[in-house]
Write an enzyme that holds these catalytic residues in place. Structure first.
Site, PDB file in Angstrom:
ATOM      1  N   GLY A  98       0.836  -1.208   0.000  1.00  0.00           N
ATOM      2  CA  GLY A  98       0.000   0.000   0.000  1.00  0.00           C
ATOM      3  C   GLY A  98       0.859   1.242   0.000  1.00  0.00           C
ATOM      4  N   GLY A 100       2.703   3.698   1.423  1.00  0.00           N
ATOM      5  CA  GLY A 100       3.265   3.896   2.753  1.00  0.00           C
ATOM      6  C   GLY A 100       3.804   5.300   2.939  1.00  0.00           C
ATOM      7  NE  ARG A 184       3.656   8.371  -8.361  1.00  0.00           N
ATOM      8  CZ  ARG A 184       4.139   7.294  -7.746  1.00  0.00           C
ATOM      9  NH1 ARG A 184       5.368   6.900  -7.954  1.00  0.00           N
ATOM     10  NH2 ARG A 184       3.399   6.632  -6.909  1.00  0.00           N
ATOM     11  CG  ASP A 260       5.091  -3.509  -4.944  1.00  0.00           C
ATOM     12  OD1 ASP A 260       5.636  -4.610  -5.177  1.00  0.00           O
ATOM     13  OD2 ASP A 260       5.705  -2.560  -4.441  1.00  0.00           O
ATOM     14  CG  ASP A 270       6.327   3.167  -7.444  1.00  0.00           C
ATOM     15  OD1 ASP A 270       5.795   4.295  -7.511  1.00  0.00           O
ATOM     16  OD2 ASP A 270       6.010   2.334  -6.581  1.00  0.00           O
TER      17      ASP A 270
HETATM   18  P1  AMP Z   1       8.971   1.253  -3.361  1.00  0.00           P
HETATM   19  O1  AMP Z   1      10.206   0.428  -3.283  1.00  0.00           O
HETATM   20  O2  AMP Z   1       9.223   2.739  -3.278  1.00  0.00           O
HETATM   21  O3  AMP Z   1       8.107   0.895  -4.508  1.00  0.00           O
HETATM   22  O4  AMP Z   1       8.162   0.936  -2.031  1.00  0.00           O
HETATM   23  C1  AMP Z   1       7.702  -0.347  -1.659  1.00  0.00           C
HETATM   24  C2  AMP Z   1       6.751  -0.227  -0.502  1.00  0.00           C
HETATM   25  O5  AMP Z   1       7.398   0.358   0.625  1.00  0.00           O
HETATM   26  C3  AMP Z   1       5.534   0.640  -0.766  1.00  0.00           C
HETATM   27  O6  AMP Z   1       4.462   0.107  -0.061  1.00  0.00           O
HETATM   28  C4  AMP Z   1       5.955   1.963  -0.214  1.00  0.00           C
HETATM   29  O7  AMP Z   1       4.876   2.786   0.120  1.00  0.00           O
HETATM   30  C5  AMP Z   1       6.733   1.546   1.014  1.00  0.00           C
HETATM   31  N1  AMP Z   1       7.734   2.551   1.418  1.00  0.00           N
HETATM   32  C6  AMP Z   1       8.893   2.857   0.771  1.00  0.00           C
HETATM   33  N2  AMP Z   1       9.551   3.830   1.430  1.00  0.00           N
HETATM   34  C7  AMP Z   1       8.803   4.144   2.516  1.00  0.00           C
HETATM   35  C8  AMP Z   1       8.935   5.063   3.583  1.00  0.00           C
HETATM   36  N3  AMP Z   1       9.994   5.867   3.698  1.00  0.00           N
HETATM   37  N4  AMP Z   1       7.952   5.109   4.509  1.00  0.00           N
HETATM   38  C9  AMP Z   1       6.887   4.310   4.418  1.00  0.00           C
HETATM   39  N5  AMP Z   1       6.690   3.419   3.447  1.00  0.00           N
HETATM   40  C10 AMP Z   1       7.634   3.329   2.489  1.00  0.00           C
HETATM   41 MG    MG Z   2       6.437   1.118  -5.198  1.00  0.00          MG
END
Ligand code: AMP
Ligand code: MG
Length: 496
Positions: A98, A100, A184, A260, A270
């Protein structure tokens, strides 16, 4: 007479809606973004994306602009929410992910009737933050901001970036950095994982609701079809196959192709540790946390298929297995076919011949062996001269062993002659598909380091440059140069 061609909406007349917020609560958590603790400031604004939502670029000069796009103010119609999804990360199913650290502010419909999601990345904690802090750092938002616009400039489907807002808030990563937020834009932020979570939670009615929503809003031509879910999947297969073919042709690696991070629109989504290849290496791994090379450059077409099969699995309650399988079976030839089309164009070839695959492969193999810069060599190949007495010195320069290049060049020359290729015409065609400028890691790094000293000029310079990557831009030759030694080893991981 003055023609009114500029977009004209102000912050007050930018009308928001949020159709996703009307879906069942199982799909999201409603919450407002958490503004920075310190005053926000505009780092960069992208007029090209503003045009997509009819926003007058002059609005970016207003002091409240940075506040609005960093969550300290809401506009009527916004109904902020964090979207829920799951996904396969590095091959392993993670039951709940989700947004985050991102929040869907709402949707803006432009005068042409197109709907754009405005998504604020780095907007604070959400119920899906897990162990994260909900923030994004200036460094990673600059990378995403510039790369998404660079991809668009290259003609590759992608999310867009409206603006970048910085702060002096401290954010803890491997080092202390500062927090930033990126706005975005995309037709929607629905991912493969948005379907997967409903499937694995056995919420099959909700799964149908999501599929119906996506079809109604984004694939309206399928609404009346009896087999609409299978057809929807088939279109996702097609778009994904073509997208990945474009990544391969331009020499770009995503770095974290988890399900995701896969858009159902077939757009690049992403941006994390992505990278453009400098010296050609098909096994290029841009994500330094990817120890096994699952997401290496040359694995991307296979991973695309693997990810689509995860989506097919999630759609099993809605469509016949045979239909989903038939769609998956088309992937390889769609991806390969599109890749070959793009590569033929990169070589300036018009006709399609059996031997093209080996001509192309052998060139790539030479490039790999001699560690030649992918972007620069293709750009230079446009200047290949047929019938020259001292053949192609400019191109020979790229290779240590010039004779092996000469051998290949003779084959290329005869292939060109067979189709009556004219040097001047071919150069024009090739310059339209072989970019001069790409967002090399070192270019992004230079912009980041200046921005960390509060000088944002390099971001704007790169933005303008990369929005036109196929044109020679006066005085900008240095930006086409391969990385200096320090820039060859810019290491990028997921922690951003
Ligand atoms: P990503 O690698 O950016 O696609 O992130 C993978 C998952 O980790 C997604 O659910 C993001 O929302 C969550 N996420 C990445 N960085 C953070 C952060 N600093 N705080 C909270 N959730 C994060
Ligand atoms: Mg992501």
């Amino acid at each position: 007479m003055v023609h009114r061609t500029m977009p004209r909406r102000t912050l007050e007349t930018l009308t928001f809606d949020n159709s996703y917020a009307r879906l069942p609560g199982a799909f999201y958590a409603k919450l407002n973004p958490a503004p920075f603790a310190t005053p926000p400031y505009l780092v960069s604004f992208n007029p090209a994306a503003a045009e997509l939502i009819d926003l007058d670029p002059e609005q970016a000069k207003r002091p409240e602009f940075a506040g609005l796009f960093s969550g300290s103010m809401l506009v009527p119609g916004m109904e902020p929410l964090a979207m829920l999804y799951s996904g396969h990360q590095f091959g392993v199913y993670v039951p709940q992910l989700g947004d985050g650290r991102a929040i869907l502010l709402g949707e803006v419909r432009n005068d042409r009737g197109e709907k754009w999601d405005l998504h604020l990345k780095g907007a604070g904690l959400t119920p899906f933050s897990r162990e994260g802090d909900g923030r994004a750092v200036l460094r990673s938002t600059i990378r995403e901001y510039l790369c998404s616009e660079a991809m668009h400039g290259l003609g590759i489907p992608t999310t867009r970036a409206l603006c970048l807002v910085g702060s002096d808030d401290k954010v803890y990563r491997e080092q202390i950095e500062t927090g930033a937020m990126l706005v975005r834009m995309a037709p929607s932020h629905v991912r493969f994982g948005s379907f997967e979570i409903l499937y694995y939670r056995k919420q099959h009615e909700q799964l149908r609701v999501l599929a119906d929503y996506v079809i109604a809003h984004h694939f309206p031509h399928l609404v009346e079809s009896l087999d609409k879910y299978a057809r929807f999947f088939s279109e996702v297969v097609e778009r994904t196959a073509k997208l990945i073919a474009q990544w391969q042709a331009v020499g770009w690696a995503h770095g974290v192709m988890n399900t995701d991070n896969m858009s159902i629109h077939g757009i690049t989504l992403d941006y994390g540790p992505f990278g453009f290849i400098d010296d050609y290496d098909p096994g290029f791994i841009c994500n330094h946390s990817d120890h096994n090379g699952r997401y290496a450059f040359n694995q991307q077409p296979y991973i695309g298929l693997w990810n689509l099969s995860c989506l097919a699995q999630a759609l099993l309650p809605l469509a016949q297995k045979e239909e989903l399988k038939a769609a998956l079976d088309r992937y390889a030839s769609l991806c390969e076919g599109r890749y070959m089309e793009l590569m033929r164009a990169k070589f300036g070839l018009i006709e399609t011949k059996e031997e093209d695959a080996s001509l192309i492969q052998d060139f790539l193999a030479l490039m790999q062996l001699h560690k030649v810069d992918y972007t620069n060599l293709f750009r230079a190949l446009g200047r290949f001269e047929t019938g020259s007495v001292t053949p192609n010195e400019l191109l020979r320069e790229f290779f240590l062993d010039r004779e092996s290049f000469d051998k290949w060049a003779r084959r290329y020359e005869s292939r060109l002659r067979e189709e009556g290729s004219r040097d001047e015409d071919r150069l024009v065609r090739m310059n339209r598909v072989n970019p001069k400028y790409v967002l090399r890691n070192y270019l992004a790094q230079t912009a980041i380091e200046k921005a960390q000293q509060k000088d944002f000029s390099e971001i704007d310079r790169l933005l303008t440059l990369l929005q036109n990557p196929y044109s020679d831009q006066p005085g900008m030759d240095a930006y086409a140069a391969p990385p200096p030694n320090w820039g060859k080893h810019v290491s990028v991981s997921c922690s951003s």
